[in-house]
Motif scaffolding. Sequence first.
Motif, PDB file in Angstrom:
ATOM      1  N   GLY A   1      -8.054   7.606   6.969  1.00  0.00           N
ATOM      2  CA  GLY A   1      -7.430   6.084   7.687  1.00  0.00           C
ATOM      3  C   GLY A   1      -6.346   4.677   7.282  1.00  0.00           C
ATOM      4  N   LEU A   2      -5.982   4.430   6.597  1.00  0.00           N
ATOM      5  CA  LEU A   2      -5.242   3.152   5.975  1.00  0.00           C
ATOM      6  C   LEU A   2      -3.752   3.022   6.693  1.00  0.00           C
ATOM      7  CD1 LEU A   2      -7.124   2.765   2.404  1.00  0.00           C
ATOM      8  CD2 LEU A   2      -7.340   1.727   5.052  1.00  0.00           C
ATOM      9  N   GLU A   3      -3.209   3.987   7.882  1.00  0.00           N
ATOM     10  CA  GLU A   3      -2.010   3.744   8.050  1.00  0.00           C
ATOM     11  C   GLU A   3      -1.374   2.938   8.045  1.00  0.00           C
ATOM     12  OE1 GLU A   3       1.541   6.414  10.033  1.00  0.00           O
ATOM     13  OE2 GLU A   3      -0.335   6.753  10.964  1.00  0.00           O
ATOM     14  N   SER A   4      -2.288   1.741   9.214  1.00  0.00           N
ATOM     15  CA  SER A   4      -1.781   0.461   9.648  1.00  0.00           C
ATOM     16  C   SER A   4      -2.152  -0.693   8.682  1.00  0.00           C
ATOM     17  CB  SER A   4      -2.934   0.359  10.283  1.00  0.00           C
ATOM     18  OG  SER A   4      -4.408   0.088   9.544  1.00  0.00           O
ATOM     19  N   LYS A   5      -2.494   0.126   7.772  1.00  0.00           N
ATOM     20  CA  LYS A   5      -2.412  -0.963   5.894  1.00  0.00           C
ATOM     21  C   LYS A   5      -1.186  -0.792   5.414  1.00  0.00           C
ATOM     22  CE  LYS A   5      -6.593  -3.224   7.140  1.00  0.00           C
ATOM     23  NZ  LYS A   5      -6.066  -4.498   7.269  1.00  0.00           N
ATOM     24  N   GLN A   6      -0.659  -0.260   5.708  1.00  0.00           N
ATOM     25  CA  GLN A   6       0.793   0.541   4.602  1.00  0.00           C
ATOM     26  C   GLN A   6       1.734  -0.896   4.494  1.00  0.00           C
ATOM     27  OE1 GLN A   6       4.581   2.306   7.026  1.00  0.00           O
ATOM     28  NE2 GLN A   6       2.529   2.151   8.854  1.00  0.00           N
ATOM     29  N   HIS A   7       1.778  -1.681   5.115  1.00  0.00           N
ATOM     30  CA  HIS A   7       2.372  -3.250   4.374  1.00  0.00           C
ATOM     31  C   HIS A   7       1.953  -4.184   3.669  1.00  0.00           C
ATOM     32  CE1 HIS A   7       5.994  -1.076   6.858  1.00  0.00           C
ATOM     33  NE2 HIS A   7       5.029  -1.924   8.338  1.00  0.00           N
TER      34      HIS A   7
ATOM     35  N   ALA B   1       9.269  11.117   0.158  1.00  0.00           N
ATOM     36  CA  ALA B   1       7.899  10.713  -0.094  1.00  0.00           C
ATOM     37  C   ALA B   1       7.287   9.503   0.931  1.00  0.00           C
ATOM     38  CB  ALA B   1       8.228   9.841  -1.506  1.00  0.00           C
ATOM     39  N   ARG B   2       8.094   9.368   1.621  1.00  0.00           N
ATOM     40  CA  ARG B   2       7.575   7.685   2.719  1.00  0.00           C
ATOM     41  C   ARG B   2       6.841   8.834   3.183  1.00  0.00           C
ATOM     42  NH1 ARG B   2       8.397   5.230   7.545  1.00  0.00           N
ATOM     43  NH2 ARG B   2       8.150   3.172   6.569  1.00  0.00           N
ATOM     44  N   ALA B   3       7.523   9.820   4.150  1.00  0.00           N
ATOM     45  CA  ALA B   3       6.616  10.292   5.400  1.00  0.00           C
ATOM     46  C   ALA B   3       5.464  11.086   4.617  1.00  0.00           C
ATOM     47  CB  ALA B   3       7.759  11.743   6.151  1.00  0.00           C
TER      48      ALA B   3
ATOM     49  N   VAL C   1       0.755  -1.160   0.128  1.00  0.00           N
ATOM     50  CA  VAL C   1       0.112  -0.178  -0.291  1.00  0.00           C
ATOM     51  C   VAL C   1       0.881   1.212  -0.288  1.00  0.00           C
ATOM     52  CG1 VAL C   1      -2.077   1.265   1.996  1.00  0.00           C
ATOM     53  CG2 VAL C   1      -2.814  -1.198   0.738  1.00  0.00           C
ATOM     54  N   LEU C   2       2.032   1.338   0.539  1.00  0.00           N
ATOM     55  CA  LEU C   2       2.190   2.753   0.856  1.00  0.00           C
ATOM     56  C   LEU C   2       3.856   2.905  -0.432  1.00  0.00           C
ATOM     57  CD1 LEU C   2       4.043   4.703   2.313  1.00  0.00           C
ATOM     58  CD2 LEU C   2       5.385   3.237   3.356  1.00  0.00           C
ATOM     59  N   GLY C   3       4.085   1.543  -0.889  1.00  0.00           N
ATOM     60  CA  GLY C   3       4.779   1.614  -1.865  1.00  0.00           C
ATOM     61  C   GLY C   3       3.442   1.924  -3.125  1.00  0.00           C
ATOM     62  N   ASN C   4       2.936   2.162  -3.471  1.00  0.00           N
ATOM     63  CA  ASN C   4       1.839   2.497  -4.279  1.00  0.00           C
ATOM     64  C   ASN C   4       1.834   3.748  -4.322  1.00  0.00           C
ATOM     65  OD1 ASN C   4       0.199   0.894  -6.014  1.00  0.00           O
ATOM     66  ND2 ASN C   4       0.003  -0.668  -4.409  1.00  0.00           N
ATOM     67  N   VAL C   5       1.778   4.193  -2.887  1.00  0.00           N
ATOM     68  CA  VAL C   5       1.564   6.265  -2.712  1.00  0.00           C
ATOM     69  C   VAL C   5       2.756   6.563  -3.264  1.00  0.00           C
ATOM     70  CG1 VAL C   5       1.086   7.336  -0.925  1.00  0.00           C
ATOM     71  CG2 VAL C   5      -0.211   5.058  -1.469  1.00  0.00           C
ATOM     72  N   VAL C   6       3.928   6.183  -2.893  1.00  0.00           N
ATOM     73  CA  VAL C   6       4.611   7.277  -3.066  1.00  0.00           C
ATOM     74  C   VAL C   6       5.986   6.859  -4.390  1.00  0.00           C
ATOM     75  CG1 VAL C   6       5.438   6.719  -0.308  1.00  0.00           C
ATOM     76  CG2 VAL C   6       6.588   4.659  -2.144  1.00  0.00           C
ATOM     77  N   GLU C   7       5.129   5.981  -5.215  1.00  0.00           N
ATOM     78  CA  GLU C   7       5.739   5.479  -6.735  1.00  0.00           C
ATOM     79  C   GLU C   7       6.354   6.945  -6.947  1.00  0.00           C
ATOM     80  OE1 GLU C   7       8.341   3.370  -9.530  1.00  0.00           O
ATOM     81  OE2 GLU C   7       7.596   2.730  -7.380  1.00  0.00           O
ATOM     82  N   GLY C   8       4.273   7.234  -7.993  1.00  0.00           N
ATOM     83  CA  GLY C   8       5.121   8.253  -8.143  1.00  0.00           C
ATOM     84  C   GLY C   8       5.882   9.835  -7.845  1.00  0.00           C
ATOM     85  N   PRO C   9       5.267   9.931  -6.843  1.00  0.00           N
ATOM     86  CA  PRO C   9       6.490  11.438  -6.089  1.00  0.00           C
ATOM     87  C   PRO C   9       7.964  10.827  -6.059  1.00  0.00           C
ATOM     88  CG  PRO C   9       4.572  10.774  -4.468  1.00  0.00           C
ATOM     89  CD  PRO C   9       4.652   9.542  -5.666  1.00  0.00           C
ATOM     90  N   VAL C  10       8.360   9.958  -5.832  1.00  0.00           N
ATOM     91  CA  VAL C  10       9.885   9.742  -6.211  1.00  0.00           C
ATOM     92  C   VAL C  10      10.176   9.036  -7.591  1.00  0.00           C
ATOM     93  CG1 VAL C  10      11.412   7.622  -5.905  1.00  0.00           C
ATOM     94  CG2 VAL C  10      10.266   8.233  -4.078  1.00  0.00           C
ATOM     95  N   GLN C  11       9.503   8.707  -8.696  1.00  0.00           N
ATOM     96  CA  GLN C  11      10.438   8.229  -9.647  1.00  0.00           C
ATOM     97  C   GLN C  11       9.302   9.535 -10.846  1.00  0.00           C
ATOM     98  OE1 GLN C  11      11.922   5.609 -10.438  1.00  0.00           O
ATOM     99  NE2 GLN C  11      10.937   4.756  -9.126  1.00  0.00           N
ATOM    100  N   VAL C  12       8.106  10.469 -10.341  1.00  0.00           N
ATOM    101  CA  VAL C  12       7.694  10.946 -11.591  1.00  0.00           C
ATOM    102  C   VAL C  12       8.385  12.815 -11.104  1.00  0.00           C
ATOM    103  CG1 VAL C  12       6.591  12.224 -12.715  1.00  0.00           C
ATOM    104  CG2 VAL C  12       5.863   9.769 -12.369  1.00  0.00           C
ATOM    105  N   LEU C  13       8.290  12.447  -9.911  1.00  0.00           N
ATOM    106  CA  LEU C  13       8.469  14.425  -9.149  1.00  0.00           C
ATOM    107  C   LEU C  13      10.330  14.569  -8.767  1.00  0.00           C
ATOM    108  CD1 LEU C  13       5.236  15.516  -6.887  1.00  0.00           C
ATOM    109  CD2 LEU C  13       6.334  16.034  -9.833  1.00  0.00           C
ATOM    110  N   GLY C  14      10.803  13.144  -8.403  1.00  0.00           N
ATOM    111  CA  GLY C  14      11.947  13.641  -7.595  1.00  0.00           C
ATOM    112  C   GLY C  14      12.420  13.295  -6.414  1.00  0.00           C
ATOM    113  N   GLU C  15      10.870  13.244  -5.047  1.00  0.00           N
ATOM    114  CA  GLU C  15      11.255  13.486  -4.694  1.00  0.00           C
ATOM    115  C   GLU C  15      11.883  12.135  -3.932  1.00  0.00           C
ATOM    116  OE1 GLU C  15       7.532  13.996  -2.323  1.00  0.00           O
ATOM    117  OE2 GLU C  15       6.680  14.920  -3.643  1.00  0.00           O
ATOM    118  N   SER C  16      12.686  12.416  -2.211  1.00  0.00           N
ATOM    119  CA  SER C  16      13.564  11.779  -2.076  1.00  0.00           C
ATOM    120  C   SER C  16      12.517  10.534  -1.271  1.00  0.00           C
ATOM    121  CB  SER C  16      14.081  12.408  -1.193  1.00  0.00           C
ATOM    122  OG  SER C  16      13.664  12.691   0.255  1.00  0.00           O
ATOM    123  N   LYS C  17      13.209   9.659  -1.005  1.00  0.00           N
ATOM    124  CA  LYS C  17      11.997   8.474  -0.867  1.00  0.00           C
ATOM    125  C   LYS C  17      11.861   8.674   0.748  1.00  0.00           C
ATOM    126  CE  LYS C  17      13.694   4.810  -3.427  1.00  0.00           C
ATOM    127  NZ  LYS C  17      15.233   2.893  -3.512  1.00  0.00           N
ATOM    128  N   ALA C  18      12.646   9.153   1.219  1.00  0.00           N
ATOM    129  CA  ALA C  18      13.027   9.546   2.499  1.00  0.00           C
ATOM    130  C   ALA C  18      10.809  10.822   3.028  1.00  0.00           C
ATOM    131  CB  ALA C  18      14.083  10.260   4.006  1.00  0.00           C
TER     132      ALA C  18
END
Length: 266
Positions: free
Chosen positions: A140-146, A128-130, A109-126
């Motif tokens: 309401g889905l922070e507990s489902k991140q993994h 984008a993850r935050a 779930v978290l990987g889906n959310v951070v992929e675009g900012p890292v690959q397209v916008l050039g954000e750092s992984k840290a």
Amino acid sequence: MDMSMLANGEALAPDILVFDGVVKSYGEAPVLQGVSFSVKAGEVVCVVGPSGSGKSTLLRCVNGLEKFTAGRILFEGAELPTSERSLAQIRQRIGMVFQHFELFPHMTVLGNVVEGPVQVLGESKASARARGLELLAKVGLESKQHERPANLSGGQQQRVAIARALAMRPDLMLFDEATSALDPQMVGEVLGVMKQLADDGMTMLIVTHEMGFAKRVADRVVVLDQGQVIASGPPSDVLENSANPRVREFLQQVRWDGAEAEAPRT
């Protein structure tokens, strides 16, 4: 962008999206027949109408998934380009949530959310993850991140799709029948997130069949029928007091649910 002035001298919000006589045809079959209306910054506009009236096609024209036949679409004051490279830049500023979730099944779930900012916008992984964790908490889905998408309910997957779109920091969000593929008990949790976005001031153009939600959340409702705008105005005027017989006929055929946006998110 130019801004009109109210009588008291205050500036109106600028138009962020303008449809100007948009026509779309497949061969000789017309789908959109001269659609014209605008969406202001911070405004929530719901597009409703019978099946086959051109609602989803209109949204797909905004981000270049469909090429319109005639007319113009302006985004943030500039006419939409036609080249794929230019469209790719526009798509970075327009988030879109589809009927089906389109999540990457091999990613968390978290990987889906951070992929675009890292690959397209050039954000750092840290970074984008935050931000990704903040957005998952927002829906309401922070507990489902993994978790993998296959382990989530339809409503949860759609909320991840919303978080993923928001991670790109869009100026405009498009929703194409975001609840139509969900079981009825899951509809409320997604509409609840969309209502929260509206309350936060996100500019949104929403194609929906949920009339109760449109009445409660929209600043303006636009009714499409046979590819034409047949009504536009505040929800109370369009959904409750329309004098247009075609609008009244449509509203008599749809389901109204006064509680759909109040369901708890789990």
